[in-house]
Design a protein around this motif. Structure first.
Motif, short mmCIF file in Angstrom:
data_model
loop_
_atom_site.label_atom_id
_atom_site.label_comp_id
_atom_site.label_asym_id
_atom_site.label_seq_id
_atom_site.Cartn_x
_atom_site.Cartn_y
_atom_site.Cartn_z
N THR A 74 38.59 46.77 46.43
CA THR A 74 39.41 45.64 45.98
C THR A 74 39.64 45.81 44.49
OG1 THR A 74 38.58 44.10 47.65
CG2 THR A 74 39.46 43.14 45.64
N HIS A 114 36.22 41.87 50.31
CA HIS A 114 37.53 41.29 50.09
C HIS A 114 37.80 40.08 50.97
CE1 HIS A 114 41.65 41.23 48.66
NE2 HIS A 114 42.03 40.98 49.90
N PRO A 163 43.80 44.04 47.85
CA PRO A 163 43.06 45.04 48.64
C PRO A 163 43.74 46.41 48.56
CG PRO A 163 44.43 43.71 50.08
CD PRO A 163 44.63 43.17 48.69
#
Length: 568
Positions: free
Chosen positions: A213, A234, A208
């Motif tokens: 992401t 994510h 992240p």
């Protein structure tokens, strides 16, 4: 009368240029029907000409332009995908660029009128053929259409995902991963793993960042970014990976480790999962292990002739320890499994204890440790002794207990292979002593200590000359006088290597044979510098020297030597 290539046959042009002989043309003509190829492609297949020479001859004969390979690195995907992938693959064509009235199309056979007519109908513009080589076209098609497929699938997944972007002050988004099997997060994870397997990826990183992401694949030892899904996906991706690897979904504060067994249309893989909390969220790293039959052998690992003979000599000894050292990902396990493959026969009972079993070897007993049920290295090894082994591979010496058992195995008539994390061969001995093994046991049990690294190989398609800077020469420990005698190479980047300049990896090795002199030094408790000095006097080739030799041969670059070795 002057030779006019426009009125000559392709074979006549190549003979006129002194590239092939009349005899080679006749041989190609006789084998052409067997290959079901044109004469030019047949000559390439037989190794009499290169693709570049074929393209140059076709250019002289047909007057079509030859594709500029630098242009292939920066094509517009929107133009490329105007030709549907099935048509492009079947007819060996690819859209390069367009203007108001025409499309420039790379073609293997620009004289095929039927293909040109179909392209006009698809593109609704004039077609300007451009000559391209078969391997170059294949790699370029794979690169761009793979990217187009991946982008489209990611967009489809994200497009169907209903979420609201949040900042770090708001509550985390909850995603139900137990719902519809066609949920976008499920398909996105499937896409990531499938593309990783196709790319021969060893590790997948899902991490992240602040606004997105980042998904990266480790290929040939280097990480490269492959996609960037929105940050809103994510948590769902992490949760799905946890479900697949049977981890605690609710736990987000502590690291967790698990694994996933997968069977795809390509091959079966074992995925080792590591999830670690970071300040921006949980990061996932997945290591992909091929569950198929081990495909390496000692001759393909990169050993020089002398080193190969030394290694083969010691792995055939009746007892003692051979240790391979290096950091994670340096190819230690691959080397030792190749050694087992080399020496396995019906007369020997070979047993391995590993965490995890990375490669499957037929005819060898392989045991995988499992901490959850208290099947540790020590416990597994003690049971192995009752299995009447001749040769034992211990995946890694991690503690005094494992080291002690390995030493006792070697002193009671067994041949032991193992690995250890250390910087080089002499420091491997120091590391073994630090673990707690007494000097006299180390000196009496060791046969061979080998340190290794994996360096990337220069891409053969874009290999070019390179002049190192003074700083690079200094970092590599090469004088300006020595540099004058070295033909430095580097990869300029092309479609074959995904513009990295590298293709594949090879090993560099430092072999320390434990001679009587070295045994005396170990027994006397001498430090690694003294041991190194003695080994070098007895012609040990250091990691740095091994890297320099690979560089001299044009196999790798000075940058890889600097990255992985330290000059003496």
């Amino acid at each position: 009368m002057a030779f006019n290539p426009q009125f000559a046959r392709l074979g006549e042009i190549l003979v006129h240029q002194n590239i092939v002989s009349e005899r080679e043309i006749k041989e190609a003509l006789s084998k052409q029907k067997n290959f079901n190829l044109k004469i030019g492609q047949t000559l390439v297949k037989l190794g009499y000409i290169t693709e570049s020479e074929l393209l140059n001859a076709l250019h002289l004969q047909l007057e079509y332009d030859v594709v500029n390979e630098n242009e292939l690195l920066e094509l517009d995907p929107e133009v490329v995908k105007k030709i549907p992938e099935p048509f492009a693959q079947e007819n060996h064509v690819m859209a390069l660029r367009e203007d108001d009235t025409s499309v420039y199309v790379a073609m293997l056979d620009p004289e095929n009128i039927a293909i040109q007519d179909n392209l006009k109908k698809i593109l609704n513009k004039n077609i300007i053929p451009v000559l391209i080589g078969e391997s170059t076209l294949h790699d370029t098609l794979e690169r761009y259409y793979k990217s187009i497929r991946t982008s489209t699938q990611v967009e489809d997944a994200v497009g169907e995902f209903d979420f609201v972007a949040v900042d770090e002050d708001e509550n985390e988004i909850s995603i139900d991963t137990k719902g519809d099997a066609d949920a976008p997060v499920v398909r996105l994870i499937n896409l990531i793993i499938t593309e990783a397997i196709k790319s021969n990826t060893t590790d997948i990183h899902i991490e992240p960042l602040t606004k997105k992401t980042r998904v990266r694949f480790r290929v040939d030892g280097a990480l490269r970014e492959v996609m960037s899904p929105p940050i809103g996906l994510h948590n769902g991706m992490v949760s799905l990976v946890k479900v697949m690897s049977k981890l605690n979904i609710a736990e987000r504060r502590l690291p967790q480790d698990g694994h996933i067994s997968l069977k795809t249309s390509i091959k079966s893989v074992d995925v080792r999962v590591s999830i670690t909390p970071t300040v921006t969220g949980e990061k996932v790293v997945m290591r992909l292990l091929d569950k198929g039959e081990f495909g390496f052998n000692l001759n393909t690992l990169g050993f020089s002739g002398d080193n190969l003979e030394i290694f083969k000599k010691w792995i055939r000894r009746p007892y003692g320890i051979t240790i391979v050292s290096g950091p994670t990902g340096s190819g230690k396990s691959t080397t030792l499994h190749a050694a087992l493959k080399e020496i396995r026969d019906i007369e020997n009972n070979i047993v391995t204890v590993e965490d995890p079993v990375e490669y499957r070897l037929d005819g060898i007993t392989q045991i995988e440790t499992n901490a959850k049920i208290d099947l540790t290295f020590g416990r597994a090894l003690r049971s192995v002794l009752r299995q009447d082994p001749d040769i034992v591979l211990i995946g890694e010496i991690r503690d005094e207990e494992t080291a002690d058992i390995a030493i006792k195995f070697s002193l009671t008539g067994h041949l032991v292979f193992t690995t250890l994390h250390a910087n080089d061969a002499p420091s491997t001995i120091t590391r073994l002593l630090d673990i707690g093994v007494p000097n006299y046991l180390v000196s009496s049990s060791l046969n061979l200590v080998m340190a290794q690294r994996l360096v990337r190989k220069v891409c053969p398609h874009c290999k070019t000359d390179y002049k190192p800077t003074p700083d690079e020469l200094e970092s590599a420990g090469i004088s300006e006088e020595e540099a004058k005698e070295i033909d430095f190479k580097i990869g300029s980047g092309c479609v074959h290597c995904d513009n990295t300049g590298y293709s594949g990896r090879t090993g560099i090795f430092e072999m320390l044979e434990v001679t009587p002199e070295i045994r005396k030094l170990i027994f006397a408790g001498e430090n690694q510098d003294v041991i190194r000095e003695s080994a070098l006097k007895n012609d040990m080739c250091s990691l740095h020297e091994s890297g320099i030799q690979k560089m001299r041969e044009g196999i790798t670059t000075i940058h890889e030597v600097i990255k992985f070795t330290i000059s003496e």
